[in-house]
Write a protein that holds these residues in place. Sequence first.
Motif, short mmCIF file in Angstrom:
data_model
loop_
_atom_site.label_atom_id
_atom_site.label_comp_id
_atom_site.label_asym_id
_atom_site.label_seq_id
_atom_site.Cartn_x
_atom_site.Cartn_y
_atom_site.Cartn_z
N LYS A 127 0.94 -1.32 0.04
CA LYS A 127 0.00 -0.06 0.09
C LYS A 127 0.93 1.37 -0.04
O LYS A 127 0.53 2.21 0.76
CB LYS A 127 -0.88 0.17 1.28
N LEU A 128 2.02 1.08 -1.00
CA LEU A 128 2.64 2.37 -1.05
C LEU A 128 2.53 2.99 -2.64
O LEU A 128 2.86 2.13 -3.52
CB LEU A 128 4.21 1.94 -0.59
N HIS A 129 2.45 4.25 -2.62
CA HIS A 129 1.97 4.57 -3.90
C HIS A 129 2.98 5.88 -4.27
O HIS A 129 3.56 6.58 -3.44
CB HIS A 129 0.69 5.13 -4.06
N ARG A 130 3.47 6.03 -5.57
CA ARG A 130 4.34 7.15 -5.75
C ARG A 130 4.36 7.00 -7.36
O ARG A 130 4.20 6.24 -8.08
CB ARG A 130 5.66 7.03 -5.44
N GLN A 131 4.99 8.06 -7.85
CA GLN A 131 5.15 8.36 -9.25
C GLN A 131 6.06 7.13 -10.03
O GLN A 131 7.01 6.76 -9.08
CB GLN A 131 5.62 9.64 -9.67
N GLU A 132 5.91 6.95 -11.23
CA GLU A 132 6.67 5.71 -11.76
C GLU A 132 8.06 6.08 -11.74
O GLU A 132 9.02 5.02 -11.66
CB GLU A 132 6.17 5.58 -13.19
N LYS A 133 8.60 7.25 -11.99
CA LYS A 133 9.89 7.75 -11.73
C LYS A 133 10.12 8.68 -10.56
O LYS A 133 9.43 9.63 -10.58
CB LYS A 133 10.52 8.15 -13.28
N VAL A 134 11.39 8.51 -9.91
CA VAL A 134 11.29 9.53 -8.93
C VAL A 134 12.31 10.58 -9.62
O VAL A 134 13.35 10.42 -10.17
CB VAL A 134 12.36 8.74 -7.83
N LYS A 135 11.92 11.77 -9.40
CA LYS A 135 12.33 13.16 -10.21
C LYS A 135 13.30 13.79 -9.08
O LYS A 135 14.36 14.18 -9.57
CB LYS A 135 11.11 14.02 -10.64
N ILE A 182 11.17 4.32 1.28
CA ILE A 182 10.63 3.17 1.75
C ILE A 182 10.06 2.28 0.50
O ILE A 182 10.54 1.04 0.54
CB ILE A 182 9.31 3.36 2.49
N TYR A 183 9.50 2.86 -0.69
CA TYR A 183 9.34 2.32 -1.77
C TYR A 183 10.52 1.73 -2.19
O TYR A 183 10.41 0.41 -2.80
CB TYR A 183 8.42 2.89 -2.82
N SER A 184 11.56 2.45 -2.42
CA SER A 184 12.88 2.02 -3.11
C SER A 184 13.49 0.76 -2.53
O SER A 184 13.79 -0.22 -2.92
CB SER A 184 13.56 3.10 -3.17
N ILE A 185 13.42 1.18 -1.14
CA ILE A 185 13.89 -0.06 -0.17
C ILE A 185 13.13 -1.24 -0.30
O ILE A 185 13.72 -2.48 -0.61
CB ILE A 185 13.93 0.31 1.01
N CYS A 186 11.99 -1.50 -0.36
CA CYS A 186 11.03 -2.42 -0.57
C CYS A 186 10.97 -3.08 -1.54
O CYS A 186 10.66 -4.53 -1.95
CB CYS A 186 9.46 -2.24 -0.07
N SER A 187 11.24 -2.54 -2.85
CA SER A 187 11.30 -2.76 -4.08
C SER A 187 12.27 -3.97 -4.47
O SER A 187 12.14 -4.87 -5.49
CB SER A 187 11.18 -1.75 -5.07
N HIS A 188 13.11 -4.03 -3.57
CA HIS A 188 14.20 -5.22 -4.10
C HIS A 188 13.83 -6.49 -3.71
O HIS A 188 14.20 -7.59 -4.05
CB HIS A 188 15.58 -5.00 -3.03
N LYS A 247 11.30 0.25 -10.43
CA LYS A 247 11.01 1.34 -11.60
C LYS A 247 12.24 2.21 -11.86
O LYS A 247 12.52 2.39 -13.24
CB LYS A 247 9.63 2.04 -11.44
N HIS A 248 12.72 3.03 -10.97
CA HIS A 248 13.70 3.73 -11.15
C HIS A 248 14.96 3.01 -11.40
O HIS A 248 15.08 1.86 -10.81
CB HIS A 248 14.05 4.80 -10.04
N GLU A 249 15.89 3.42 -12.08
CA GLU A 249 17.10 2.85 -12.21
C GLU A 249 18.02 2.47 -11.08
O GLU A 249 18.22 1.04 -10.87
CB GLU A 249 18.34 3.52 -13.18
N MET A 250 17.72 3.18 -10.09
CA MET A 250 18.39 2.89 -9.00
C MET A 250 17.58 1.70 -8.27
O MET A 250 18.61 0.65 -7.65
CB MET A 250 18.10 4.14 -7.83
N ARG A 298 16.39 -6.51 -16.54
CA ARG A 298 15.87 -5.51 -16.10
C ARG A 298 16.52 -3.98 -16.48
O ARG A 298 16.10 -3.01 -16.86
CB ARG A 298 15.32 -5.34 -14.81
N LEU A 299 17.98 -4.27 -16.20
CA LEU A 299 18.91 -3.05 -16.41
C LEU A 299 19.09 -2.96 -17.82
O LEU A 299 19.76 -2.26 -18.45
CB LEU A 299 20.09 -3.38 -15.50
N GLY A 300 18.81 -4.03 -18.74
CA GLY A 300 19.27 -3.96 -20.12
C GLY A 300 20.76 -4.44 -20.40
O GLY A 300 21.50 -4.14 -21.45
N TRP A 301 21.28 -5.23 -19.17
CA TRP A 301 22.82 -5.55 -19.17
C TRP A 301 22.99 -7.11 -19.35
O TRP A 301 21.84 -7.63 -18.95
CB TRP A 301 23.27 -5.04 -17.92
#
Length: 219
Positions: free
Chosen positions: A15-23, A110-116, A127-130, A188-191
């Motif tokens: 239940k965490l929401h945010r934009q597709e890319k972190v600006k 929090i989103y970035s951390i949990c996305s792993h 979603k973000h490259e990071m 996902r990274l295209g590598w």
Amino acid sequence: MAGGLHVCGKAVHCKLHRQEKVKNMQNTVTREEAFALLRKYNQESFHIQHALTVEGTMRWYARELGYGEEEEYWGIVGLLHDIDFELFPEQHCQKAPELLREGGVGEDMIYSICSHGYGICCDLEPKHEMEKVLFAADELTGLIGAAAKMRPSKSVMDMEVSSLKKKFKDKRFAAGCSRDVIRTGAERLGWTLEELMEKTILAMRSCEASINDYMNMAF
């Protein structure tokens, strides 16, 4: 999450929401505050070393990929990515939001951390490259670390991709390090897998000495 210690439940919606890319990546906690938060919930040397390794790896990637101004953000995400694992292994990436919010960590981080944990124990897609780097490199640092321990030098400083690939192909070696996650992360990274391995070895070389110094002092 690395080195065969993952015991996750079903994927859940956090239940965490945010934009597709972190600006605009903005830190809501300092590195010192983040490390104190990590130590609040983690005491085992293995987990501390892994957190520091992923932090250093993420910092290297931020500089390497042209996100130098966001290096602190990338690093803190790496430092805190497994904050809940030592105490709540069955709720990994599910308990983390609660612990992180209590520590003052912002929702984007929090989103970035949990996305792993995407597809393993959480349904927050990188979603973000990071976030894609974290997803790919987290598991791979565990494999590289295990391979380094088998070397006479006990170090990544003289490790080459060719020797790591042999360990990667040996499914009995560091069996808990998911090869599928590593492969998916590279895609996902295209590598290529080799590119991911080479970069992550270099990233771990950049922080090995400082981490060893801290671990020898603290433990």
